[in-house]
Write a protein that holds these residues in place. Sequence first.
Motif, PDB file in Angstrom:
ATOM      1  N   GLY A  94      -0.664  -5.652  10.573  1.00 53.47           N
ATOM      2  CA  GLY A  94       0.492  -5.488   9.103  1.00 53.47           C
ATOM      3  C   GLY A  94       1.197  -4.453   9.087  1.00 53.47           C
ATOM      4  O   GLY A  94       2.095  -4.255  10.106  1.00 53.47           O
ATOM      5  N   ALA A  95       2.093  -5.620   8.740  1.00 52.25           N
ATOM      6  CA  ALA A  95       3.678  -5.087   8.388  1.00 52.25           C
ATOM      7  C   ALA A  95       4.215  -3.304   7.910  1.00 52.25           C
ATOM      8  O   ALA A  95       4.947  -3.147   8.381  1.00 52.25           O
ATOM      9  CB  ALA A  95       3.969  -5.968   7.002  1.00 52.25           C
ATOM     10  N   ILE A  99       6.547  -1.440   9.716  1.00 51.69           N
ATOM     11  CA  ILE A  99       7.156  -0.938   8.842  1.00 51.69           C
ATOM     12  C   ILE A  99       7.309   0.792  10.338  1.00 51.69           C
ATOM     13  O   ILE A  99       8.108   1.888  11.039  1.00 51.69           O
ATOM     14  CB  ILE A  99       7.240  -0.348   7.727  1.00 51.69           C
ATOM     15  CG1 ILE A  99       7.750  -1.448   7.814  1.00 51.69           C
ATOM     16  CG2 ILE A  99       8.132   0.975   7.207  1.00 51.69           C
ATOM     17  CD1 ILE A  99       7.370  -1.091   6.352  1.00 51.69           C
ATOM     18  N   TYR A 163      16.180  -0.410   4.635  1.00 51.10           N
ATOM     19  CA  TYR A 163      15.159  -1.494   5.100  1.00 51.10           C
ATOM     20  C   TYR A 163      14.997  -1.512   3.250  1.00 51.10           C
ATOM     21  O   TYR A 163      15.289  -1.191   2.039  1.00 51.10           O
ATOM     22  CB  TYR A 163      13.979  -0.571   4.449  1.00 51.10           C
ATOM     23  CG  TYR A 163      12.706  -1.052   4.120  1.00 51.10           C
ATOM     24  CD1 TYR A 163      11.553  -1.271   4.884  1.00 51.10           C
ATOM     25  CD2 TYR A 163      11.920  -0.477   3.242  1.00 51.10           C
ATOM     26  CE1 TYR A 163      10.363  -2.233   4.521  1.00 51.10           C
ATOM     27  CE2 TYR A 163      11.406  -1.029   2.220  1.00 51.10           C
ATOM     28  CZ  TYR A 163      10.609  -1.344   3.444  1.00 51.10           C
ATOM     29  OH  TYR A 163       9.493  -1.736   2.021  1.00 51.10           O
ATOM     30  N   ASN A 165      12.922  -4.978   0.749  1.00 48.90           N
ATOM     31  CA  ASN A 165      11.599  -5.865  -0.043  1.00 48.90           C
ATOM     32  C   ASN A 165      12.497  -7.030  -0.832  1.00 48.90           C
ATOM     33  O   ASN A 165      12.491  -7.095  -1.510  1.00 48.90           O
ATOM     34  CB  ASN A 165      11.000  -5.245  -0.200  1.00 48.90           C
ATOM     35  CG  ASN A 165       9.661  -5.821  -0.945  1.00 48.90           C
ATOM     36  OD1 ASN A 165       8.867  -5.818  -1.410  1.00 48.90           O
ATOM     37  ND2 ASN A 165       9.422  -7.523  -0.380  1.00 48.90           N
ATOM     38  N   ASP A 198      11.263  -6.820   4.673  1.00 51.55           N
ATOM     39  CA  ASP A 198      10.044  -6.581   4.673  1.00 51.55           C
ATOM     40  C   ASP A 198       9.850  -7.666   3.656  1.00 51.55           C
ATOM     41  O   ASP A 198       9.856  -7.511   2.978  1.00 51.55           O
ATOM     42  CB  ASP A 198       9.800  -5.066   4.269  1.00 51.55           C
ATOM     43  CG  ASP A 198       7.788  -5.322   4.147  1.00 51.55           C
ATOM     44  OD1 ASP A 198       7.522  -5.444   5.205  1.00 51.55           O
ATOM     45  OD2 ASP A 198       7.719  -3.649   3.153  1.00 51.55           O
ATOM     46  N   PRO A 200       6.368  -9.562   2.791  1.00 53.91           N
ATOM     47  CA  PRO A 200       5.169 -10.284   2.651  1.00 53.91           C
ATOM     48  C   PRO A 200       5.129 -11.084   1.761  1.00 53.91           C
ATOM     49  O   PRO A 200       3.487 -11.721   1.545  1.00 53.91           O
ATOM     50  CB  PRO A 200       4.277  -9.330   2.425  1.00 53.91           C
ATOM     51  CG  PRO A 200       5.092  -7.573   1.529  1.00 53.91           C
ATOM     52  CD  PRO A 200       6.766  -8.487   1.975  1.00 53.91           C
ATOM     53  N   TYR A 201       5.424 -11.066   0.673  1.00 50.69           N
ATOM     54  CA  TYR A 201       4.563 -12.224  -0.748  1.00 50.69           C
ATOM     55  C   TYR A 201       5.920 -13.779   0.035  1.00 50.69           C
ATOM     56  O   TYR A 201       5.199 -14.642  -1.192  1.00 50.69           O
ATOM     57  CB  TYR A 201       6.016 -11.798  -1.837  1.00 50.69           C
ATOM     58  CG  TYR A 201       4.869 -10.180  -1.682  1.00 50.69           C
ATOM     59  CD1 TYR A 201       3.899 -10.073  -2.469  1.00 50.69           C
ATOM     60  CD2 TYR A 201       5.547  -9.353  -1.790  1.00 50.69           C
ATOM     61  CE1 TYR A 201       2.696  -8.427  -2.148  1.00 50.69           C
ATOM     62  CE2 TYR A 201       4.715  -7.615  -1.799  1.00 50.69           C
ATOM     63  CZ  TYR A 201       3.379  -7.432  -2.322  1.00 50.69           C
ATOM     64  OH  TYR A 201       3.002  -6.671  -2.253  1.00 50.69           O
ATOM     65  N   SER A 226       4.103 -10.402   6.981  1.00 47.27           N
ATOM     66  CA  SER A 226       2.505 -10.311   7.138  1.00 47.27           C
ATOM     67  C   SER A 226       1.397 -11.625   6.626  1.00 47.27           C
ATOM     68  O   SER A 226       1.969 -12.007   5.485  1.00 47.27           O
ATOM     69  CB  SER A 226       2.662  -9.340   6.440  1.00 47.27           C
ATOM     70  OG  SER A 226       0.819  -8.280   5.306  1.00 47.27           O
ATOM     71  N   SER A 228      -1.367 -10.759   5.071  1.00 47.79           N
ATOM     72  CA  SER A 228      -1.731  -9.487   4.450  1.00 47.79           C
ATOM     73  C   SER A 228      -2.433 -10.523   2.773  1.00 47.79           C
ATOM     74  O   SER A 228      -3.365 -10.873   2.068  1.00 47.79           O
ATOM     75  CB  SER A 228      -1.752  -8.577   4.142  1.00 47.79           C
ATOM     76  OG  SER A 228      -1.807  -7.464   4.884  1.00 47.79           O
ATOM     77  N   LYS A 229      -0.863 -11.163   2.090  1.00 48.14           N
ATOM     78  CA  LYS A 229      -1.346 -11.727   1.283  1.00 48.14           C
ATOM     79  C   LYS A 229      -1.786 -13.205   1.335  1.00 48.14           C
ATOM     80  O   LYS A 229      -2.113 -13.484   0.031  1.00 48.14           O
ATOM     81  CB  LYS A 229       0.475 -11.639   0.038  1.00 48.14           C
ATOM     82  CG  LYS A 229       0.919 -10.129   0.139  1.00 48.14           C
ATOM     83  CD  LYS A 229       0.103  -9.109  -0.217  1.00 48.14           C
ATOM     84  CE  LYS A 229       0.621  -7.400   0.264  1.00 48.14           C
ATOM     85  NZ  LYS A 229      -0.454  -6.491  -0.514  1.00 48.14           N
ATOM     86  N   ARG A 236      -5.401  -7.396   8.632  1.00 45.91           N
ATOM     87  CA  ARG A 236      -4.768  -6.414   9.754  1.00 45.91           C
ATOM     88  C   ARG A 236      -3.986  -6.913  10.663  1.00 45.91           C
ATOM     89  O   ARG A 236      -3.349  -7.211  11.514  1.00 45.91           O
ATOM     90  CB  ARG A 236      -5.326  -5.161  10.531  1.00 45.91           C
ATOM     91  CG  ARG A 236      -6.265  -4.380   9.594  1.00 45.91           C
ATOM     92  CD  ARG A 236      -5.554  -4.024   7.938  1.00 45.91           C
ATOM     93  NE  ARG A 236      -3.987  -3.205   8.205  1.00 45.91           N
ATOM     94  CZ  ARG A 236      -2.857  -3.646   6.998  1.00 45.91           C
ATOM     95  NH1 ARG A 236      -3.407  -4.777   6.143  1.00 45.91           N
ATOM     96  NH2 ARG A 236      -1.943  -3.048   7.152  1.00 45.91           N
ATOM     97  N   PHE A 315       3.688  -7.250  -8.709  1.00 56.30           N
ATOM     98  CA  PHE A 315       3.792  -6.427  -9.173  1.00 56.30           C
ATOM     99  C   PHE A 315       4.939  -6.353 -10.021  1.00 56.30           C
ATOM    100  O   PHE A 315       6.300  -7.715 -10.000  1.00 56.30           O
ATOM    101  CB  PHE A 315       4.431  -5.007  -8.068  1.00 56.30           C
ATOM    102  CG  PHE A 315       2.804  -5.314  -6.723  1.00 56.30           C
ATOM    103  CD1 PHE A 315       2.047  -4.430  -7.481  1.00 56.30           C
ATOM    104  CD2 PHE A 315       3.311  -4.921  -5.275  1.00 56.30           C
ATOM    105  CE1 PHE A 315       1.258  -4.403  -6.242  1.00 56.30           C
ATOM    106  CE2 PHE A 315       2.214  -5.432  -5.183  1.00 56.30           C
ATOM    107  CZ  PHE A 315       1.084  -4.356  -5.044  1.00 56.30           C
TER     108      PHE A 315
HETATM  109  C1  LIG Z   1       6.283  -4.845   0.750  1.00 59.48           C
HETATM  110  C2  LIG Z   1       4.962  -4.757   1.445  1.00 59.48           C
HETATM  111  N1  LIG Z   1       5.749  -4.065   2.384  1.00 59.48           N
HETATM  112  C3  LIG Z   1       4.418  -3.968   2.910  1.00 59.48           C
HETATM  113  C4  LIG Z   1       2.987  -3.806   2.443  1.00 59.48           C
HETATM  114  C5  LIG Z   1       1.897  -4.012   3.637  1.00 59.48           C
HETATM  115  O1  LIG Z   1       1.378  -5.160   3.715  1.00 59.48           O
HETATM  116  P1  LIG Z   1       0.402  -5.364   5.248  1.00 59.48           P
HETATM  117  O2  LIG Z   1      -1.069  -5.417   4.280  1.00 59.48           O
HETATM  118  O3  LIG Z   1       0.890  -6.423   5.791  1.00 59.48           O
HETATM  119  O4  LIG Z   1       0.649  -3.798   6.314  1.00 59.48           O
HETATM  120  C6  LIG Z   1       3.177  -4.578   1.814  1.00 59.48           C
HETATM  121  C7  LIG Z   1       1.858  -3.915   0.898  1.00 59.48           C
HETATM  122  O5  LIG Z   1       1.545  -4.166  -0.573  1.00 59.48           O
HETATM  123  C8  LIG Z   1       3.641  -4.345   0.659  1.00 59.48           C
HETATM  124  O6  LIG Z   1       4.016  -4.536  -0.741  1.00 59.48           O
END
Ligand SMILES: Cc1ncc(COP(=O)(O)O)c(C=O)c1O
Length: 378
Positions: A94-95, A99, A163, A165, A198, A200-201, A226, A228-229, A236, A315
């Motif tokens: 996971g991201a 990090i 860092y 996003n 970073d 993920p979206y 990531s 995840s989303k 993970r 968000f």
């Molecule tokens: C900006 C950001 N980075 C990292 C993550 C964590 O992602 P992962 O599930 O890939 O660890 C999230 C999850 O909400 C996120 O919003």
Amino acid sequence: MKIFEWSPIEYVSMISRDREIEYNFASGSPDPSLIPVKEFEKIFQEVIEEYGYRAFLYPGAGGSSELVRNIEKYYLDKIGVSLRSDEEIVIVSGAQHGIKILSQILVEKGDIVIVENPTFWEGVYPIRFHGASLRGVSIDEEGLDTYYLEKILREGLKPRFIYLNPTCHNPTGYVMSIDRRRHLLEIAERYDLYVVEDDPYRPVSKDPPPSLKSMDRSGRVIYIGSMSKIFAPGLRIGFVITNKDLAEKIKILEQHDFSTSTFLQLAMSKALEKNITEALMKRCSEHYDMKRKILLEALERYFPERYTRPVCGFFNLIYVDKDPEIYVEKAIERRLLYVPATRFFVENPVYSIRIGIGLISSEKIFDGIKVLREIFEK
Ligand SMILES: Cc1ncc(COP(=O)(O)O)c(C=O)c1O
């Protein structure tokens, strides 16, 4: 000194664990209706048939070569991320794991790291944990204020890295403009800085601007992706793209935790081969656009001019005039969960609530925002 602290996100999730929650605006999980459960049922079976016991052995540091290959072959061009010949993909858990490992490698005690203000609390926690102090640069509808960044660097600030996003920012929902992206890269070049992107979206947003990684001409951007989303956070699985030297260090540190599950990496690799990604990306971006539209109507009605207008991702923030930490319990009594976001500001904190529309069903969003307004009116 190491700082042991619960994140506001984990904290509200813990205290609400055995309570009935009807309006969950706190979670960062994707919409359950979009998680490809049926596809994974089949894929899990296929992994067992194809790999047998090998799917259950230890993973090697750096990730399964199948998954690395398939991310390059089937995924990066779909999300608009490029891989230079002097760079590598490293699989992480996971991201967040990415990090954490990057913080272990890059941060020395006393370093300064630049982050957006507000920022994703959990993302920057490992950076603080390893001894850095955070310097916030404000963010608006065009993303990080690169002019202010340039000013503080000109005045002599020497950060270890930046860092951010930049696409579908957690927690504001803003997207960095192309001009600011260019400006940031120019600044990073001039001041010889790493930029940790970073991201993920990106796979769940419609037509996002180019990634910093794809605009980067000198290998300064360390990209964190990531699954995840777009697929599921419980898998993970994430990945880091960076130069070979840093990539090797990440792999070396993965000897500390053996990274992520062999079986799930093989399943992810198969999912990418199956060509379900594009359809899933489209479904996700449309679904979240629809949810965001409902949210925006509710925000305009119940919190006019007191919210950040989200463009994509899960968000946004609502500004309130009372300390939101105090009202969490009251909200839970009304079966509503939110994340107090005041601590997401690393400088000049503002009373605020993070609203997430990932997990909550679209039918609950409007009423949920109405309940939230009632809670803060009293
Ligand atoms: C900006 C950001 N980075 C990292 C993550 C964590 O992602 P992962 O599930 O890939 O660890 C999230 C999850 O909400 C996120 O919003």
